[in-house]
Design an enzyme around this catalytic site. Structure first.
Site, short mmCIF file in Angstrom:
data_model
loop_
_atom_site.label_atom_id
_atom_site.label_comp_id
_atom_site.label_asym_id
_atom_site.label_seq_id
_atom_site.Cartn_x
_atom_site.Cartn_y
_atom_site.Cartn_z
N ILE A 130 10.03 5.07 -4.60
CA ILE A 130 10.22 4.16 -3.35
C ILE A 130 11.71 3.42 -3.30
O ILE A 130 12.24 3.41 -2.34
CB ILE A 130 9.19 2.86 -3.42
CG1 ILE A 130 7.79 3.71 -3.46
CG2 ILE A 130 9.39 2.13 -2.02
CD1 ILE A 130 6.71 2.46 -3.58
N GLY A 187 -13.08 2.54 -11.90
CA GLY A 187 -12.18 1.57 -11.50
C GLY A 187 -11.75 1.51 -10.26
O GLY A 187 -10.82 0.95 -9.64
N ASN A 207 -1.74 10.22 -9.76
CA ASN A 207 -1.85 9.95 -8.12
C ASN A 207 -2.25 11.21 -7.40
O ASN A 207 -1.81 12.49 -7.79
CB ASN A 207 -0.69 9.12 -7.63
CG ASN A 207 -0.43 7.61 -8.00
OD1 ASN A 207 0.67 7.71 -8.81
ND2 ASN A 207 -1.41 7.06 -7.89
N TYR A 224 -1.81 -3.85 -15.05
CA TYR A 224 -1.09 -3.56 -13.96
C TYR A 224 -1.25 -4.33 -12.85
O TYR A 224 -0.54 -4.95 -12.42
CB TYR A 224 -0.88 -1.90 -13.62
CG TYR A 224 -0.42 -1.67 -12.43
CD1 TYR A 224 1.00 -1.56 -12.10
CD2 TYR A 224 -1.02 -1.27 -11.25
CE1 TYR A 224 1.84 -1.44 -11.20
CE2 TYR A 224 -0.48 -1.35 -10.38
CZ TYR A 224 0.81 -1.02 -10.04
OH TYR A 224 1.48 -0.93 -8.74
N LEU A 266 16.22 4.09 -16.12
CA LEU A 266 15.92 5.53 -16.39
C LEU A 266 14.57 5.93 -17.26
O LEU A 266 14.39 6.59 -17.68
CB LEU A 266 17.14 6.16 -16.69
CG LEU A 266 18.31 5.98 -15.82
CD1 LEU A 266 19.64 6.77 -16.35
CD2 LEU A 266 17.93 6.39 -14.36
N SER A 267 13.67 4.85 -17.30
CA SER A 267 12.45 5.20 -18.11
C SER A 267 11.59 6.01 -17.28
O SER A 267 10.54 6.71 -17.99
CB SER A 267 11.94 3.68 -18.55
OG SER A 267 11.50 3.16 -17.32
N SER A 270 1.16 -4.70 -4.30
CA SER A 270 0.48 -3.74 -3.80
C SER A 270 -0.87 -4.39 -3.28
O SER A 270 -1.26 -5.43 -3.51
CB SER A 270 -0.02 -3.03 -5.18
OG SER A 270 -1.14 -2.42 -5.22
N ARG A 311 -13.94 8.47 -10.53
CA ARG A 311 -12.90 7.71 -11.72
C ARG A 311 -13.28 6.17 -11.88
O ARG A 311 -13.45 5.44 -10.72
CB ARG A 311 -11.41 8.08 -10.95
CG ARG A 311 -10.48 7.61 -11.99
CD ARG A 311 -9.14 8.01 -11.45
NE ARG A 311 -8.63 7.47 -10.32
CZ ARG A 311 -7.14 7.50 -9.70
NH1 ARG A 311 -6.60 8.32 -10.05
NH2 ARG A 311 -7.15 6.83 -8.93
N LYS A 318 1.09 -7.50 -10.80
CA LYS A 318 1.38 -7.84 -9.51
C LYS A 318 0.89 -9.24 -8.85
O LYS A 318 1.73 -9.86 -8.37
CB LYS A 318 0.72 -6.53 -8.77
CG LYS A 318 1.42 -5.45 -8.79
CD LYS A 318 2.85 -5.31 -8.38
CE LYS A 318 3.43 -3.91 -8.81
NZ LYS A 318 4.98 -4.14 -8.58
N PHE A 364 12.14 -3.52 -7.54
CA PHE A 364 11.00 -2.35 -7.62
C PHE A 364 10.61 -2.15 -9.09
O PHE A 364 9.54 -1.62 -9.65
CB PHE A 364 11.62 -1.16 -7.12
CG PHE A 364 11.65 -0.94 -5.68
CD1 PHE A 364 10.82 -0.74 -4.83
CD2 PHE A 364 13.11 -0.92 -5.19
CE1 PHE A 364 10.84 -0.69 -3.20
CE2 PHE A 364 13.32 -0.97 -3.61
CZ PHE A 364 12.10 -0.71 -2.79
N THR A 385 -3.67 -3.62 -4.35
CA THR A 385 -4.63 -3.81 -5.61
C THR A 385 -4.73 -5.25 -5.72
O THR A 385 -5.83 -5.42 -6.27
CB THR A 385 -3.73 -3.28 -6.75
OG1 THR A 385 -4.71 -2.97 -7.71
CG2 THR A 385 -2.63 -4.04 -7.35
N1 UFG Z 1 -7.85 11.19 -6.57
C1 UFG Z 1 -8.65 12.18 -6.78
N2 UFG Z 1 -8.05 12.93 -7.46
C2 UFG Z 1 -6.83 12.97 -8.27
C3 UFG Z 1 -6.04 11.55 -8.04
C4 UFG Z 1 -6.64 10.92 -7.13
O1 UFG Z 1 -9.65 12.52 -6.05
O2 UFG Z 1 -6.43 13.73 -9.06
C5 UFG Z 1 -8.31 9.84 -5.61
C6 UFG Z 1 -8.77 8.75 -6.15
O3 UFG Z 1 -10.02 8.66 -6.57
C7 UFG Z 1 -8.42 7.73 -5.07
C8 UFG Z 1 -7.47 8.47 -3.88
O4 UFG Z 1 -7.48 9.91 -4.42
O5 UFG Z 1 -9.74 7.88 -4.31
C9 UFG Z 1 -5.98 7.76 -4.27
O6 UFG Z 1 -5.66 7.94 -5.63
P1 UFG Z 1 -4.31 7.31 -6.36
O7 UFG Z 1 -4.43 7.41 -7.76
O8 UFG Z 1 -3.40 8.50 -5.50
O9 UFG Z 1 -4.09 5.99 -5.70
P2 UFG Z 1 -4.82 4.76 -5.75
O10 UFG Z 1 -5.25 4.21 -4.69
O11 UFG Z 1 -5.93 4.74 -7.10
O12 UFG Z 1 -3.98 3.91 -6.72
C10 UFG Z 1 -2.84 3.12 -5.99
C11 UFG Z 1 -1.61 3.03 -6.49
C12 UFG Z 1 -1.61 2.08 -7.69
C13 UFG Z 1 -2.39 0.91 -7.31
C14 UFG Z 1 -3.66 1.14 -6.50
C15 UFG Z 1 -4.66 -0.13 -6.07
O13 UFG Z 1 -1.05 4.31 -6.99
O14 UFG Z 1 -0.67 1.64 -8.29
O15 UFG Z 1 -3.44 2.03 -5.65
O16 UFG Z 1 -5.84 0.43 -5.72
F1 UFG Z 1 -2.59 -0.07 -8.40
#
Ligand code: UFG
Length: 344
Positions: free
Chosen positions: A14, A300, A202, A152, A35-36, A127, A298, A156, A83, A129
């Site tokens: 971002i 959480g 993600n 994490y 640069l991590s 976020s 998944r 926030k 960020f 979140t």
């Molecule tokens: N998903 C899949 N398969 C995958 C990856 C994700 O089905 O391989 C689904 C997840 O279950 C979720 C959706 O795709 O329903 C989005 O998942 P992401 O991991 O891309 O995003 P999240 O909403 O879980 O996470 C994001 C941010 C985090 C933040 C979170 C807060 O990436 O930083 O929102 O809810 F903490």
């Protein structure tokens, strides 16, 4: 040239898109990044888009002395967009102290240095979140925050509180807190985009890596949720639209338009898409068939969340309106470019 802005984490996903939009609006940008989780050549790629090379310093924001040296070197920084943070939810459960140190100490250092160097304001990357599973959808900024699901997410929430407490203590700064929903996509030039290290956690990077054949199939985490098609719902927002909101936030701080010393905005489209709908949109946008299978839930995961972005629309004068198919096409173009360049 307009005012000088410090962007921490400015070579990240971002951050890099935001640097481009700041430069396009005339701001003078200084990037710091340790640069991590990003590469220094992002600076050149930004220059390819804007024609201007942003100043860059490899600095870890938890290093107070190095951070202060940056403020001293680049005279007249007027505002900060912060960020720089660790952002892997799963890793934060395994290594909480890494997250508390990186994410909390960085902000504390910046807030301590701001008055000394006459920095007027800070835009903070937060976020959705912080809302957990909201009771009411779409979610507004007035919704209560819920106990974080991960260290994490907790960083926030704590950082938002640190900003409010600091401003309330009389610190001569203001802050715009931006709560992002799910940022995706890449710059239309495909010079910058998301570059996750290792196996993506993600959805979008996993999806595009599957489409190009790096991964065998996408696992859809659950189709038995309380949603129309059973898969989880999110508010996917184009990273370039998101980047533009940061420019609006900086304008607001520097033009003294803020109504309160701390303002909070949801940054989302206002539309929710399920995982299965997103897959369909991707196939329609690119003509590429995506192999996927349904697997278990998944741990959480929030079931459904999407923004009420009215406050950002009205007060910030911003909206996210790039059509989802254009967004997904940009993510695909970026994945193809990574292949072309031999990066992935
Ligand atoms: N998903 C899949 N398969 C995958 C990856 C994700 O089905 O391989 C689904 C997840 O279950 C979720 C959706 O795709 O329903 C989005 O998942 P992401 O991991 O891309 O995003 P999240 O909403 O879980 O996470 C994001 C941010 C985090 C933040 C979170 C807060 O990436 O930083 O929102 O809810 F903490």
């Amino acid at each position: 040239m307009k005012e000088r802005i410090l962007v921490t984490g400015g070579t990240g996903f971002i951050g890099s898109h935001t640097v481009v939009e700041l430069q396009n609006s005339g701001y003078d940008v200084v990037i710091i990044d340790d640069l991590s989780n990003s590469k220094a050549d992002v600076v050149e790629n930004i220059e390819k888009i804007t024609g201007i090379r942003p100043a860059f310093e490899q600095v870890d924001c938890t290093d107070f002395a190095a951070l202060e040296a940056t403020f001293a070197k680049y005279n007249g920084i007027k505002a900060i967009i912060h960020f720089a943070a660790s952002k892997a939810v799963g890793e934060s459960v395994q290594q909480p102290l890494k997250y508390y140190r990186n994410n909390i100490v960085s902000l504390v250092n910046l807030l301590e240095l701001m008055p000394k160097y006459n920095v007027e304001g800070i835009v903070f990357s937060s976020s959705c979140t912080v809302y957990g599973q909201p009771d009411v959808l779409p979610v507004t900024e007035a919704a209560p925050t819920k106990k974080a699901e991960s260290p994490y997410g907790n960083t926030k929430q704590i950082n938002e509180e640190i900003i409010v407490d600091t401003v309330n203590s009389g610190s001569p700064i203001s802050s715009v807190i931006l709560r992002y929903f799910n940022p995706i996509g890449a710059h239309p030039t495909a010079f910058i985009g998301e570059l996750p290290l290792g196996v993506p956690q993600n959805l979008l990077p996993y999806l595009t890596q599957t489409a190009i054949g790096i991964r065998k199939e996408l696992s859809v985490f659950g189709d038995d949720y309380d949603t129309p098609d059973g898969s989880c719902i999110r508010d996917y927002i184009y990273v370039v639209d998101l980047a533009k909101a940061h420019v609006k936030a900086i304008d607001r701080i520097l033009e003294n338009k803020m109504l309160e010393k701390v303002e909070v905005f949801n940054l989302g489209t206002g539309r929710g898409l399920s995982v299965l709908e997103l897959i369909n949109e991707f196939e329609a946008a690119t003509g590429v068939k995506l192999p996927y299978k349904i697997v278990g839930r998944r741990a959480g995961d929030i079931v459904k969340v999407w923004a009420n972005p009215e406050r950002a629309n009205k007060v910030l004068g911003w909206s996210a309106d790039t059509p989802i198919r254009d967004v997904l096409a940009s993510a695909w173009k970026w994945q193809l470019k990574l292949r072309e360049d031999g990066i992935m």
